[in-house]
Design an enzyme around this catalytic site. Structure first.
Site, PDB file in Angstrom:
ATOM      1  N   LYS A   1      27.694 119.592  -1.925  1.00 24.57           N
ATOM      2  CA  LYS A   1      26.405 119.248  -2.558  1.00 24.57           C
ATOM      3  C   LYS A   1      25.390 120.391  -2.380  1.00 24.57           C
ATOM      4  O   LYS A   1      24.762 120.822  -3.327  1.00 24.57           O
ATOM      5  CB  LYS A   1      25.835 117.937  -1.969  1.00 24.57           C
TER       6      LYS A   1
ATOM      7  N   ARG B   1      21.389 107.316  -0.028  1.00 27.58           N
ATOM      8  CA  ARG B   1      22.671 107.154   0.657  1.00 27.58           C
ATOM      9  C   ARG B   1      22.999 105.694   0.933  1.00 27.58           C
ATOM     10  O   ARG B   1      24.053 105.416   1.523  1.00 27.58           O
ATOM     11  CB  ARG B   1      22.603 107.882   1.992  1.00 27.58           C
TER      12      ARG B   1
ATOM     13  N   ARG C   1      32.253 125.463   8.230  1.00 29.63           N
ATOM     14  CA  ARG C   1      30.970 125.847   7.621  1.00 29.63           C
ATOM     15  C   ARG C   1      30.110 126.660   8.598  1.00 29.63           C
ATOM     16  O   ARG C   1      30.019 126.356   9.780  1.00 29.63           O
ATOM     17  CB  ARG C   1      30.195 124.586   7.211  1.00 29.63           C
TER      18      ARG C   1
ATOM     19  N   ARG D   1      26.264 124.015  12.470  1.00 32.26           N
ATOM     20  CA  ARG D   1      25.515 122.774  12.704  1.00 32.26           C
ATOM     21  C   ARG D   1      26.132 121.979  13.845  1.00 32.26           C
ATOM     22  O   ARG D   1      27.343 121.934  13.985  1.00 32.26           O
ATOM     23  CB  ARG D   1      25.511 121.919  11.418  1.00 32.26           C
TER      24      ARG D   1
ATOM     25  N   ARG E   1      30.830 110.491  10.104  1.00 37.64           N
ATOM     26  CA  ARG E   1      30.069 110.687   8.871  1.00 37.64           C
ATOM     27  C   ARG E   1      30.861 110.189   7.667  1.00 37.64           C
ATOM     28  O   ARG E   1      30.304 109.586   6.749  1.00 37.64           O
ATOM     29  CB  ARG E   1      29.700 112.172   8.710  1.00 37.64           C
TER      30      ARG E   1
END
Ligand code: AP5
Length: 221
Positions: free
Chosen positions: A24, A99, A133, A161, A172
């Site tokens: 996203k 969400r 990531r 992160r 998640r």
């Protein structure tokens, strides 16, 4: 790749929807260039609050670190304030919001959503994407150790992160399936009785291939 076309005339806001790590944020950067709508990422807003040590950040911290959703009322308050800003008056690009159905219902009361772009990626690709990531804290650009390596010159300053570890990704994903995925039916039903358009894009291709699919969909919008 298709030449970027300005879609500045597109009315209302766009929702970028998909599981964690679907791409996203990566695609949002390109859609902002195409549409001139500002990106509104609740994840980025919460992380900024966390690093400032604000009341909001303190409230959100434990949920984010556990891979759980931050309570709806906190998120809705954040978005209501953001939408009052000048640059939001011609619509925004929501990334990671709404969400839950409760968030979508509240959003519908204060903002017109004209397009939902759903990026579809199976769970088995998600863990590798998220664990690999890295982000450049100076520019906010998102990289991946395998799929989008950063230039050598900035490799020392890249950060990972805190919630990008395998255990938190599983939580998640669980939150996504339980609380967020039902929204795709909710938006599909809404599109049957309003002008809302919902498009699904296969997110399994390369970053450029996914961008191209989104671009083609935006052209006919
Ligand atoms: P948030 O920051 O929104 O995280 P997320 O939805 O889990 O999404 P990500 O940022 O992890 O992934 P992305 O889809 O943007 O993927 P990206 O482009 O980076 O939320 C974090 C937390 O905040 C939540 O867990 C929750 O606690 C809280 N929160 C936020 N919003 C909330 C809300 N509305 N309500 C309640 N709580 C909320 O890509 C991932 C990686 O893959 C990158 O390395 C990228 O380079 C790579 N990649 C991207 N596309 C491709 C591709 N096509 N092929 C290969 N690699 C790719």
């Amino acid at each position: 790749m298709t030449e970027s076309l300005p879609r500045n005339g597109m009315k209302g806001s766009i929702v970028l929807f998909g599981p964690p790590g679907a791409g996203k944020g990566t695609q949002a950067a390109r859609i902002v260039d195409l549409t001139s709508k500002p990106q509104v990422s609740t994840g980025d807003m919460l992380r900024a609050a966390l690093s400032e040590g604000s009341k909001l950040g303190i409230e959100a911290k434990s949920f984010m670190e556990a891979g759980e959703l931050v309570p709806d009322e906190v998120i809705i308050g954040l978005i209501s304030e953001r939408l009052k800003m000048d640059d939001a008056k011609n619509g925004v690009l929501f990334d990671g919001f709404p969400r839950t159905i409760a968030q979508a219902e509240e959003l519908a009361k204060i903002e017109e959503v004209s397009l939902v772009i759903s990026i579809e990626v199976p769970d088995d690709s998600i863990v590798r994407r998220i664990v690999g990531r890295r982000m450049d804290p100076e520019t906010g650009e998102i990289f991946h150790i395998d799929f989008k390596p950063a230039p050598e010159s900035i490799s020392d300053r890249l950060i990972q992160r805190k919630d990008d570890n395998e255990e938190t990704v599983r939580s998640r994903l669980n939150a996504y399936h339980q609380q967020t995925k039902p929204l795709s039916d909710w938006y599909s039903k809404l599109s049957e009785k309003t002008n809302l358009r919902v498009i699904s894009v296969d997110g399994r291709g390369s970053i450029d291939e996914v961008a191209e699919s989104i671009n083609l969909e935006l052209e006919v919008f």
